[in-house]
Each structure stands twice: as C-alpha cells, then as structure tokens.
Design a protein around this motif. Sequence first.
Motif, short mmCIF file in Angstrom:
data_model
loop_
_atom_site.label_atom_id
_atom_site.label_comp_id
_atom_site.label_asym_id
_atom_site.label_seq_id
_atom_site.Cartn_x
_atom_site.Cartn_y
_atom_site.Cartn_z
N GLN A 63 31.22 52.19 8.85
CA GLN A 63 32.51 51.64 9.25
C GLN A 63 33.43 51.46 8.04
N ALA B 73 34.71 54.82 7.17
CA ALA B 73 35.73 55.25 8.13
C ALA B 73 37.09 54.68 7.76
N ARG B 74 37.12 53.42 7.36
CA ARG B 74 38.39 52.82 6.95
C ARG B 74 38.93 53.49 5.69
N ILE C 172 34.40 57.57 14.34
CA ILE C 172 33.06 57.86 13.83
C ILE C 172 32.33 58.57 14.96
N ARG D 124 32.81 55.68 17.93
CA ARG D 124 33.50 54.40 17.75
C ARG D 124 34.78 54.68 16.99
N VAL E 143 37.59 53.20 14.63
CA VAL E 143 37.76 52.12 13.66
C VAL E 143 39.23 52.00 13.31
#
Length: 360
Positions: free
Chosen positions: A129, A132-133, A146, A355, A357
């Motif tokens: 995560q 991803a950011r 993701i 997901r 993010v």
Amino acid sequence: MIPDENRFESDPDAALGTVSGLPKGWTVGTPDPADRFDVARLTHLLRAHERHGRGWAGAGVDDVLVEVSEHGLRMRENVVIRDEDGDVHAWGSVHDRSVGRMLFVHVVQRDLPDDVADRCSDLLLAWAQAQARTVGAARGLETQQIDTGAFQGDERQARWLAGAGFERVRTWWQMSRPVTPEEEGLVETPDHWEQRDVVFRLVRRTGDGMPDVDDLREVHEVLEGAFVDHFNSSEETFEEFLFRLREDPGHRWDHWWLAELVDGDALRPVGALIGTVSESANGPDGSYVSYLGVLEAARGRGVAKGLLRTIIADAAARGRDRVGLEVDADSPTGAARLYTSMGWATKYVTESWHRDVVIG
C-alpha cells in the motif's frame, strides 16, 4: 517511456516505518540478486506457494530473477522478511505495470506458525500500500490500483487479502491443450499462410535477425485496440510493452504472429498472437499463448481460430506436447467456448484481487 529509475521507494524502512511484532531477531529488508542463497530461497518459497495452490510447481530461478535482478528493478521493487539467521520466510514484489495498475506478488512460507505468518502478511500488504501511494504520486494519479492474485481455494491468501481491503474481482481459467506431431499439418506453414482473405504470418526479421519495429508496433496497436473494452485494461506505451514482454524467461521473437485482412491491394492488421516457451525439466517443452487479440471489426472471420491453429502447428513442428493459455471466466467475447471447442481444458483456476489506494 520506460523511466531511467523506478518510481518506487527502494528503502523498506522508509516505506514501512518502525516494524514490530516479528519474532526476535527477524528483520525486513531487500533480496540480493547476486546472492545465490537468496535467489534459491525465493525460488523455493515461490515453488512451495505454487505447489500448495495448484498441485505442482512451475517457477524457476529465471522467474525469480525477472522480479529481483537489476534489469527487473527498473519497473519493480522487492521486500523480504528474514529470520535471525538471514533466511527468507516471506517475499513481496511490486511491478509498475501500466498507468494506474500496480501488480503485487505476495508469498509467505506455508508452514510458519499462524501468528508469525499473519504478521509477515500484514507487513507485506502494508508495504504494498505504501508503494502504491508512491508510484501513484509519481504518475500524478488520484488513486492507484493494486492488482494481486490467488489460487482458487487458497483460504489463507483469501483471508489475508479480504482483511486488507482487497476485493475478489475476477476468475481466470488456466487451460491447456495436448499437441500431437500430426498437428504440424494444421496450417501450410506457421511462418506464413492464408485463409478466407486473412494472412497469418510471423513478424518480419531484419538483416541482423531482430524483429521489424513496424511489425512490433502493429502487434502493440492491435492488442491495445483489441483489449480496450476488456476487464481491467489500462494504457501501456509501446516502450513499456516491449520491455515487459522481453523480460519473460520464455520470450522468443519467433513466437510473435500477425493476422492481416486482405483489403484490396493492401493488408490491414486485425489480429495478433504472442507466444512464449513453457520449459519443462522432465519432458518436452510447451508453448503458451501470452496474448491473443482480434480487433472488433474483424471478429467472426476466423482470425482468432487461425492464430490458434498457427501456434498449435508451430508447437507440433518444434516437438512440443502442449499449448497453454489463460482466459477470463467472465469474458464477453465467448473466448472460452472457442478454446474448449478446439481442445483446451481447464487445469486450475486463479483469482484477481484488487484494492484502490487513494493518493495523498
């Protein structure tokens, strides 16, 4: 364009911050692709993951090096969790696949105590995560997807993903078809043949043996156009496309085909197939259909079937005993019916979990 440096955070400490909850002496770090013990351990972890999920292992050292080598790190980043002796027990890998889509590999040793395995998984998911950011911000996005996967029936993996906010979004049939020597005669020659005003041919080669760039661009454009309305399609530049496909250990330039529609005195590209080699340590190799796409305007003219007949005949000519492929179980094109009618059968099933993010 392919970035000169990857868009990820290379320092696990910067991505995760203070780490707690692991057994005494366990640490979070990165794998060393030059360390044969690290590569061997990652290969063992991945093979055990596959064996549990589908009954047999297919990954090898080359598949691991795609993720962790210096070349692979132009578009990827990795994290590992080690015990006090330095042995790796969990591994995560992220791949900046295309605009808005980040692939995530999540492997935890199968026989760890439940509490330790859960903590390792939590850390891998938190790291993904954070990555991803980072990559989403570098691409100027508001949200970053993701995209990860699981073998159908792997309850532990599903529990971890669902608990981290992932949703199961798609099911994929992993199919295989046997090939017999006689099927070399399915087409006149896999290099070049014609049927119903459609020409099927290999991409051209230049004098130095490399593929013709114009042909490669045609393959890319056909596939981009063919998949624009497919599940989770995302834009990928020509440079990103070539870089990624060449990383595949089974990549071969003589496994790229174009289908062209005869249009008066001209030939118009309407279909493409990219194949790879599926190497086997205990028997004949196989072929694999990595990509098969037909432009919507040309569907119903036998283009997909012709390309499939081409790779089957090519596999037979090379002494291979199978052709594999993956198909979306919910595909609106009816591809699964075509594959079944031509002899493919499902060997195992995988799932996509996503997901989104929020960046910032």
